[in-house]
Design a protein around this motif. Structure first.
Motif, PDB file in Angstrom:
ATOM      1  N   THR A  98       0.803  -1.236   0.000  1.00 47.52           N
ATOM      2  CA  THR A  98       0.000   0.000   0.000  1.00 47.52           C
ATOM      3  C   THR A  98       0.826   1.272   0.000  1.00 47.52           C
TER       4      THR A  98
ATOM      5  N   LYS B  94      -1.738  -8.604  -7.959  1.00 47.16           N
ATOM      6  CA  LYS B  94      -3.035  -7.936  -8.057  1.00 47.16           C
ATOM      7  C   LYS B  94      -4.133  -8.981  -8.202  1.00 47.16           C
ATOM      8  N   ASP B  95      -5.305  -8.660  -7.633  1.00 48.02           N
ATOM      9  CA  ASP B  95      -6.446  -9.560  -7.818  1.00 48.02           C
ATOM     10  C   ASP B  95      -7.157  -9.221  -9.125  1.00 48.02           C
TER      11      ASP B  95
ATOM     12  N   LYS C  11      -6.552  -4.910  -7.365  1.00 50.08           N
ATOM     13  CA  LYS C  11      -6.214  -4.488  -6.005  1.00 50.08           C
ATOM     14  C   LYS C  11      -4.987  -5.258  -5.516  1.00 50.08           C
TER      15      LYS C  11
ATOM     16  N   VAL D 224      -2.540  -7.489  -3.444  1.00 47.86           N
ATOM     17  CA  VAL D 224      -2.893  -8.608  -2.577  1.00 47.86           C
ATOM     18  C   VAL D 224      -1.674  -9.512  -2.412  1.00 47.86           C
TER      19      VAL D 224
ATOM     20  N   TYR E 294      -5.518  -9.808   2.006  1.00 47.52           N
ATOM     21  CA  TYR E 294      -5.483  -8.363   1.803  1.00 47.52           C
ATOM     22  C   TYR E 294      -4.942  -7.630   3.033  1.00 47.52           C
ATOM     23  N   ASP E 295      -4.865  -8.330   4.158  1.00 43.72           N
ATOM     24  CA  ASP E 295      -4.306  -7.722   5.372  1.00 43.72           C
ATOM     25  C   ASP E 295      -3.563  -8.779   6.168  1.00 43.72           C
TER      26      ASP E 295
END
Length: 447
Positions: free
Chosen positions: A304, A320-321, A325, A327, A343-344
């Motif tokens: 990020t 990227k997904d 996004k 990932v 994602y986290d």
């Protein structure tokens, strides 16, 4: 909300979403900031273990003034994967608009063992600069405010030397020893240089003209030492940013001297895979796990970081997904459940703690991510004849050195084995039952 606040960069706002598991910030009277300024502050301090002097930074942001931060490293061994921990924070600082000064402490490197000639240290400084710049360029952050400084540029000046003497006249032996207790090797008869080290690092803040210093939490006592004594010399107090200490692949500190504990930034993809396979990663263990710690401290924050609009991601990091996004992906065959997308970090850690994520799968995902991150950097160095020359002059051929060392050790062991097989030589005068006096006379010895 004002129009200015509403226009805060979306990329920065997305980058600084607070992790629910982060410890709450201690209550203090913080200087108020608008949304954009607060987003910059959060980006500068996210993931840190501690911040001292928050308002020093916030006061600069409140006036829309740039914040100047320095990070120092001694130019000794080759930079390893652990360097991505501070480098990822330098990327945050640059993305937040800070001026970042990287100090290459060549004088400290020389005094460390006084074995490396100055010409070698000069090449090592060039190598460190090339590595740091390549890593930051890989992340797509602006480099206009990145400044490299060498310690000998100012640490041998008349003014700096005088301040060193002034400092030694007011600091007690107790305070100097205490300040360096976490970073200076503690021995029964310590060298005087260990007592001077904290003061020199404190003076760097003034001579580099920065607002804050960034380093590991193991340097906290040096930072508080600087906060105490710089004002006594008539200089201002600085803020201090401290990142967490990430364990090595085998537990403990990641070190250049422990081959299995570290991965060189220029290691090949196969070497990275081999070393990660051997890494300590106990199933369900989230407290002493170097692989997991690196994932938290480096890989997820890098997903990020606000990047330049024209940045070419060069490869598969970050992944990227389907919607584009960022990932973290763990690739698995369909028969084992297929790919897992995270994602986290918290979700990944929970899965690992609950044993829903196998250590082998985690290692595979981290290996893929690291190789995707390092591959463009490796190619940049492989293609550059100049950089290859710098590496050769700074460290020589590591493979040739390793082979020579192994050959020498084998020869030594062979010699020792031969000596063990030979019976000891016995002089006639040393036969059992007799010995000699100092005059060479034989006297009997009781059996």
């Amino acid at each position: 909300m004002t129009a200015e606040e509403n226009n805060a960069p979306e990329t920065i706002r997305n980058a600084v979403q607070v992790d629910e598991a982060d410890p709450p910030t201690p209550k203090e009277d913080l200087i108020a900031l608008n949304e954009e300024q607060e987003c910059k502050y959060q980006l500068m301090t996210r993931g840190l273990q501690e911040v001292l002097g928050s308002n020093i930074i916030r006061s600069k942001l409140a006036k829309d003034e740039h914040v100047s931060v320095y990070w120092g490293t001694a130019t000794t061994g080759r930079p390893h994967l652990g360097y991505w921990v501070p480098i990822s924070k330098l990327a945050d600082l640059l993305a937040a608009g800070c001026e970042v000064k990287v100090l290459f402490a060549d004088l400290h490197a020389y005094l460390d063992n006084q074995k490396a000639p100055w010409k070698v240290l000069e090449y090592r400084t060039k190598y460190y600069e090339a590595i740091v710049k390549a890593c930051l360029r890989r992340l797509g952050v602006p480099l206009e405010k990145l400044i490299f400084v060498t310690g000998t540029d100012y640490q041998l000046s008349k003014e700096y030397t005088l301040d060193m003497y002034r400092l030694s006249a007011i600091v007690t032996e107790h305070d100097a020893k205490k300040a360096g207790s976490q970073v200076v090797k503690q021995v029964q008869h310590p060298l005087l240089s260990g007592l001077l080290y904290p003061g020199l690092q404190a003076l760097d803040e003034e001579y580099l003209k920065v607002d804050a210093q960034f380093g590991g939490v193991d340097q906290r006592k040096i930072f508080t030492y600087a906060e105490k004594y710089l004002p006594v010399l008539g200089y201002k107090k600085r803020a201090h940013l401290m990142n967490v200490m990430v364990p090595g692949l085998q537990g403990g500190k990641m070190s250049s001297s422990e081959e299995d504990s570290k991965i060189d930034i220029l290691d090949t993809a196969k070497v990275v895979e081999k070393k990660l396979k051997k890494a300590f990663c106990e199933e369900g263990n989230v407290s002493d796990n170097g692989v997991l710690a690196f994932t938290k401290a480096v890989l997820f924050p890098l997903l990020t970081i606000p990047r330049l609009d024209n940045h070419d991601t060069q490869g598969e990091f970050p992944s990227k997904d389907a919607d584009g996004k960022p990932v973290f992906i763990i690739h698995r065959p369909d028969k084992w459940g297929g790919n897992i997308l995270y994602y986290d970090y918290l979700t990944l850690e929970k899965d690992f703690a609950d044993k829903n994520l196998h250590p082998g799968d985690l290692k595979k995902g981290v290996t893929d991510a690291i190789n995707a991150l390092l591959d463009p950097i490796r190619k940049e160095f492989e293609k550059s004849a100049h950089l290859q020359e710098v590496i050769e002059n700074a460290y020589g051929d590591p493979e040739a050195k390793a082979k020579a060392k192994a050959k020498l050790e084998a020869k030594k062991k062979k010699k020792e084995a031969g000596a063990a097989r030979r019976p000891p030589k016995v002089n006639e005068s040393e036969q059992v039952g007799s010995t000699t006096t100092g005059k060479g006379e034989s006297v009997s010895v009781p059996s």
